[in-house]
Design an enzyme around this catalytic site. Structure first.
Site, mmCIF file in Angstrom:
data_model
loop_
_atom_site.group_PDB
_atom_site.id
_atom_site.type_symbol
_atom_site.label_atom_id
_atom_site.label_comp_id
_atom_site.label_asym_id
_atom_site.label_seq_id
_atom_site.Cartn_x
_atom_site.Cartn_y
_atom_site.Cartn_z
ATOM 1 N N TYR A 195 -9.466 -7.401 -5.710
ATOM 2 C CA TYR A 195 -8.256 -7.295 -6.503
ATOM 3 C C TYR A 195 -8.156 -8.374 -7.577
ATOM 4 C CZ TYR A 195 -6.666 -4.041 -2.989
ATOM 5 O OH TYR A 195 -6.564 -2.957 -2.154
ATOM 6 N N ARG A 220 -0.318 -2.137 -7.096
ATOM 7 C CA ARG A 220 -0.685 -3.177 -6.108
ATOM 8 C C ARG A 220 -1.689 -4.144 -6.726
ATOM 9 N NH1 ARG A 220 -1.470 -4.434 -0.520
ATOM 10 N NH2 ARG A 220 -3.640 -4.596 0.133
ATOM 11 N N ARG A 241 0.856 -1.183 0.000
ATOM 12 C CA ARG A 241 0.000 0.000 0.000
ATOM 13 C C ARG A 241 0.893 1.235 0.000
ATOM 14 N NH1 ARG A 241 -2.377 -3.412 4.047
ATOM 15 N NH2 ARG A 241 -4.494 -4.075 3.493
ATOM 16 N N HIS A 254 -4.728 -8.780 3.679
ATOM 17 C CA HIS A 254 -6.175 -8.727 3.838
ATOM 18 C C HIS A 254 -6.625 -9.639 4.978
ATOM 19 C CE1 HIS A 254 -6.832 -7.420 -0.616
ATOM 20 N NE2 HIS A 254 -6.498 -6.418 0.168
ATOM 21 N N HIS A 264 -1.863 2.273 -6.134
ATOM 22 C CA HIS A 264 -2.850 1.206 -5.980
ATOM 23 C C HIS A 264 -2.978 0.370 -7.256
ATOM 24 C CE1 HIS A 264 -6.227 -0.897 -4.262
ATOM 25 N NE2 HIS A 264 -6.930 -0.653 -5.343
ATOM 26 N N LYS A 291 -2.781 -2.223 7.753
ATOM 27 C CA LYS A 291 -4.009 -1.763 8.377
ATOM 28 C C LYS A 291 -4.244 -2.494 9.691
ATOM 29 C CE LYS A 291 -6.597 -0.136 4.358
ATOM 30 N NZ LYS A 291 -7.830 -0.288 3.567
#
Length: 312
Positions: free
Chosen positions: A289, A257, A161, A280, A254, A185
């Protein structure tokens, strides 16, 4: 919409409504306890401020019917379905915290879901387009070229990211082992492989890095002035690489990615590995994705994973 008594004063200030103080306390909890990024906290603040503007009474007066009316009002005002979904998600989280703190008896947004909206996915970059974008740039400043090349290669090689890239410290790199460690995250730490081309580009950049970085600077990527590079600067440099390559789409971190995940899935079919590499929490997020529906992902997993195979 429910009406209630005049908002009680916040004891800490004597004038700010207690409801506003509740929002401030929740945002502090998100930042200090749950480790959400400043960007995420800002998004929660925006949605909860909107909620406060639509309900002036005490939180405990809110009922599910009120929340349905508020969601309907936002829809009539032309808010995008995804914006309403995010608003309701923020409200659910906030009210859950209020219940946990014994400030509300129940969560009036529990179970509420916003209107469905199609997910806009980044336009695919095929392998040839990606190679074009990663072609080394020629220019008068070898330090700038080395830094930009290392950023591009690492974004595509490891599926980082943007915030993970700019947050990297020198101690996060282990180029001998071909690994990079990052904090993603929810403050989840993970390590991902770094490909050969990216390792070469990083070694070249690290030889130039001292031209700009102060001796005590920990960041892997720095600006010309010396401190850690910012997200906006990376976005500009990546976009410039796309223009230089003649791509017919705007290149941004992004999109690299997404290309990382798509190309890896095409060649390996190992969905669980891609989920881990992307950081994730669940397969449904990885679906965004991979351009595959969840049923197909489940079939791939059931067919490939030894623990998932059914007994004959």
């Amino acid at each position: 919409m429910s009406s209630g008594p005049t908002p009680r004063p916040d004891p800490a200030t004597g004038d700010a409504p207690a409801q506003d103080a509740d929002i401030t306390a929740f945002l502090g909890h998100l930042s200090d306890v749950r480790g959400h990024s400043p960007h995420t906290v800002k998004a929660y603040r925006r949605d909860l401020t909107r909620l406060r503007s639509l309900h002036h009474g005490p939180w405990e007066a809110l009922r599910p019917a009120d929340m349905r009316r508020i969601a309907g009002q936002l829809a009539r005002q032309g808010h995008h379905p995804r914006s309403i979904q995010r608003f309701l998600s923020a409200a659910r989280g906030f009210f859950a915290y209020q219940v946990e703190q014994r400030r509300m008896p129940a969560n009036p947004a529990s179970g509420m879901r916003g209107p469905r909206a199609g997910r806009a996915l980044p336009r695919d970059l095929d392998v040839d387009q990606t190679q074009q974008a990663l072609a080394p740039a020629e220019g008068p400043d070898p330090t700038l070229a080395a830094r930009d090349q290392a950023m591009l290669e690492l974004l595509y090689s490891s599926g980082l990211r943007l915030s993970e890239l700019t947050g990297l410290d020198l101690t996060d790199l282990d180029l001998d082992a071909g690994l990079v460690r990052m904090l993603g995250k929810g403050r989840r730490e993970r390590s991902v492989p770094v490909g050969r081309k990216a390792r070469e580009a990083l070694r070249t950049w690290l030889r130039h890095r001292g031209d700009w970085a102060a001796p005590d600077e920990r960041a892997v990527f720095v600006s010309r002035r010396g401190p850690r590079i910012g997200n906006r600067a990376v976005q500009r440099r990546v976009a410039e690489a796309g223009r230089r390559a003649g791509l017919d789409v705007r290149l941004h971190p992004h999109r690299l990615r997404h290309a990382f995940a798509s190309h890896l899935l095409e060649s390996s079919g190992d969905l669980r590995a891609i989920q881990e590499l992307l950081g994730h929490a669940n397969l449904e997020t990885t679906q965004i994705y991979t351009h595959l529906d969840y049923q197909h992902l489940a079939q791939v997993y059931d067919a490939a994973h030894p623990r998932a195979r059914r007994r004959d």
